[in-house]
Motif scaffolding. Structure first.
Motif, PDB file in Angstrom:
ATOM      1  N   ARG A   1       3.414   6.036   2.137  1.00 18.71           N
ATOM      2  CA  ARG A   1       2.434   4.949   2.278  1.00 18.71           C
ATOM      3  C   ARG A   1       1.308   5.386   3.193  1.00 18.71           C
ATOM      4  NH1 ARG A   1       4.688  -0.176   4.944  1.00 18.71           N
ATOM      5  NH2 ARG A   1       6.235  -0.043   3.310  1.00 18.71           N
TER       6      ARG A   1
ATOM      7  N   GLU B   1      -3.445   8.759  -0.335  1.00 27.22           N
ATOM      8  CA  GLU B   1      -3.181   7.920   0.843  1.00 27.22           C
ATOM      9  C   GLU B   1      -4.444   7.435   1.559  1.00 27.22           C
ATOM     10  OE1 GLU B   1      -0.388   9.858   3.411  1.00 27.22           O
ATOM     11  OE2 GLU B   1       1.315   9.417   2.092  1.00 27.22           O
TER      12      GLU B   1
ATOM     13  N   ARG C   1       0.827  -1.213   0.000  1.00 27.17           N
ATOM     14  CA  ARG C   1       0.000   0.000   0.000  1.00 27.17           C
ATOM     15  C   ARG C   1       0.865   1.269   0.000  1.00 27.17           C
ATOM     16  NH1 ARG C   1      -4.772  -1.520   4.362  1.00 27.17           N
ATOM     17  NH2 ARG C   1      -5.226  -3.560   3.513  1.00 27.17           N
ATOM     18  N   SER C   2       1.827   1.281  -0.863  1.00 27.28           N
ATOM     19  CA  SER C   2       2.748   2.411  -0.954  1.00 27.28           C
ATOM     20  C   SER C   2       2.634   3.085  -2.309  1.00 27.28           C
ATOM     21  CB  SER C   2       4.189   1.942  -0.745  1.00 27.28           C
ATOM     22  OG  SER C   2       4.325   1.378   0.522  1.00 27.28           O
ATOM     23  N   TRP C   3       3.170   4.268  -2.383  1.00 27.87           N
ATOM     24  CA  TRP C   3       3.116   5.006  -3.644  1.00 27.87           C
ATOM     25  C   TRP C   3       4.405   5.766  -3.874  1.00 27.87           C
ATOM     26  CZ3 TRP C   3       4.013  10.148  -2.943  1.00 27.87           C
ATOM     27  CH2 TRP C   3       3.790  10.648  -1.645  1.00 27.87           C
TER      28      TRP C   3
END
Lengths: 246, 162
Positions: free
Chosen positions: A246, A148, A120-122
């Motif tokens: 994240r 987020e 769940r990161s960007w």
């Protein structure tokens, strides 16, 4: 005896021509370093490799990016993956941006939005030409507000769409799309300089005359193979600008 | 003609290596220049250990003067600078002073500092790409003949942090 000598001379001349051709081609087209395996080739604009988006939202985000590209040539791409292989997220994003050449050449006006679902990161990678508008702090704030909260709930549909739309809006209103500096290549989509073209012409024209044109098309085909094609994006660059979280 | 083309290609690759290195130095300069700005902004200089600041200042001076020396020397000094700056970052980001982290300008500073760190990492990658392209051209046949004739030598990779 004379016939044998003549054949030896012919073979020697042919070997010399082939050798000279090889040396010239190796100087004109030096080998490129190998690319890292596992870094994806992406297409404009939304690439959902984790099946995280519904078709409706994917098409919507894709339309937003397409409109932006038509409006002022900025290229925003979205890539959603389950993981980044054995690479760090930053490295994966940087190489994906670099190998796919997001943004127009000379303008470097590309943006890559990378979302990694397993963690769940960007990561948002910003091209050189947009660093003045999409500063690290601003990108971080945008992601905190528009991406987020949704990623945390695995609501990728809304997160990706809202963030993409917000970035597109900022670029529509703030990016003036200055003209790119002149390319080093006379034909922009073929990476050959003037000196390359002159040498190629100096080889092709005499050969074409001698062979009455029969050599022209095979040589043209060879050049097209050697120079290769560019991706669907415009050949822009980034240098690690952007933010991740994240 | 082949010698001229190969020579020009080697020169071009060598310049790409130099250019990539200068990109790294620009980012280091940017990173170092951020420190006094944030210190002035949050006025927490009294909280920092004087020795840490002195070390950073000394390394900065050493680094600037080393720019005229070999790339390997520069790489060694940047490694030391990284260690000192990371320690500074830990202090500034509230490891030692948790109250500091709540200040907005410090949060921005953290983002910008991470950004410069990421840019340095990116330029290290590009630098190593340029070195790989150059070294391959210098060492592979037939380019190595011209490289030997004109004294082209292998460039150093940036090993740290890759």
């Amino acid at each position: 005896m004379a016939r044998v000598l003549r054949w030896i001379a012919v073979v020697a001349v042919v070997a010399l021509v082939i050798g000279a051709g090889y040396l010239t081609i190796s100087a004109l087209f030096p080998g490129q370093p190998e690319r890292d395996p596992g870094i994806p080739t992406i297409h404009p604009y939304v690439n959902d490799r984790a099946d995280a988006l519904t078709q409706y939202y994917e098409d919507w985000a894709d339309d937003v990016c397409w409109e932006l590209d038509q409006n002022n040539s900025c290229e925003v791409a979205v890539l959603i993956v389950n993981n980044t292989e054995n690479y760090s997220m930053e490295y994966y994003a940087l190489r994906t941006f670099q190998y796919n050449g997001l943004g127009k050449e000379g303008k470097d006006n590309g943006v890559l939005i990378l979302v990694v679902t397993d963690v769940r990161s960007w990561r948002i990678e910003v091209g050189y030409g947009l660093e003045g508008i999409l500063t690290d702090t601003r990108v971080s704030d945008l992601a905190a507000e528009y991406l987020e909260p949704y990623v945390a709930e695995e609501n990728y549909d809304e997160g990706v769409l809202y963030l993409t739309a917000e970035i597109a809006w900022i670029l529509v209103t703030e990016y003036d799309g200055e003209d790119a500096p002149p390319s080093d290549y006379p034909i922009s989509f073929i990476p050959l300089t003037w000196i390359h073209w002159i040498i190629i012409a100096a080889i092709i024209i005499p050969l074409a005359i001698v062979t009455r044109g029969r050599i022209f098309w095979p040589l043209l085909w060879l050049i097209s193979i050697l120079t290769g094609g560019r991706g669907s994006f415009g050949g822009g660059r980034s240098g690690g600008g952007g933010a991740s979280g994240r | 003609m082949w010698i001229a083309l190969t020579y020009n290609s080697l020169v071009s690759k060598d310049q790409a290596v130099q250019s990539s290195w200068s990109d790294i130095t620009v980012e280091y300069q940017r990173r170092i220049d951020l420190i006094p700005q944030v210190m002035a902004a949050v006025n927490v200089s009294m909280g920092f250990e004087q020795s840490l600041l002195t070390n950073i200042t000394n390394l900065r001076t050493e680094w600037l003067s080393s720019l005229v020396n070999s790339t390997q020397e520069n790489i060694n000094i940047t490694s030391q600078l990284d260690a000192e700056l990371n320690e500074f970052l830990l202090v500034a980001t509230g490891e030692t002073y948790p109250d500091v982290q709540s200040i907005e300008v410090v949060q921005d500073f953290i983002t910008v500092m991470e950004g410069t760190e990421n840019r340095i990492a990116a330029h290290r990658i590009f630098y190593n790409d340029a070195v790989e392209g150059y070294n391959t051209a210098v060492n592979s046949f037939p380019g190595n003949i011209v490289a030997g004739m004109f004294g082209f030598e292998d460039a150093a990779y940036y090993q740290q942090g890759t």
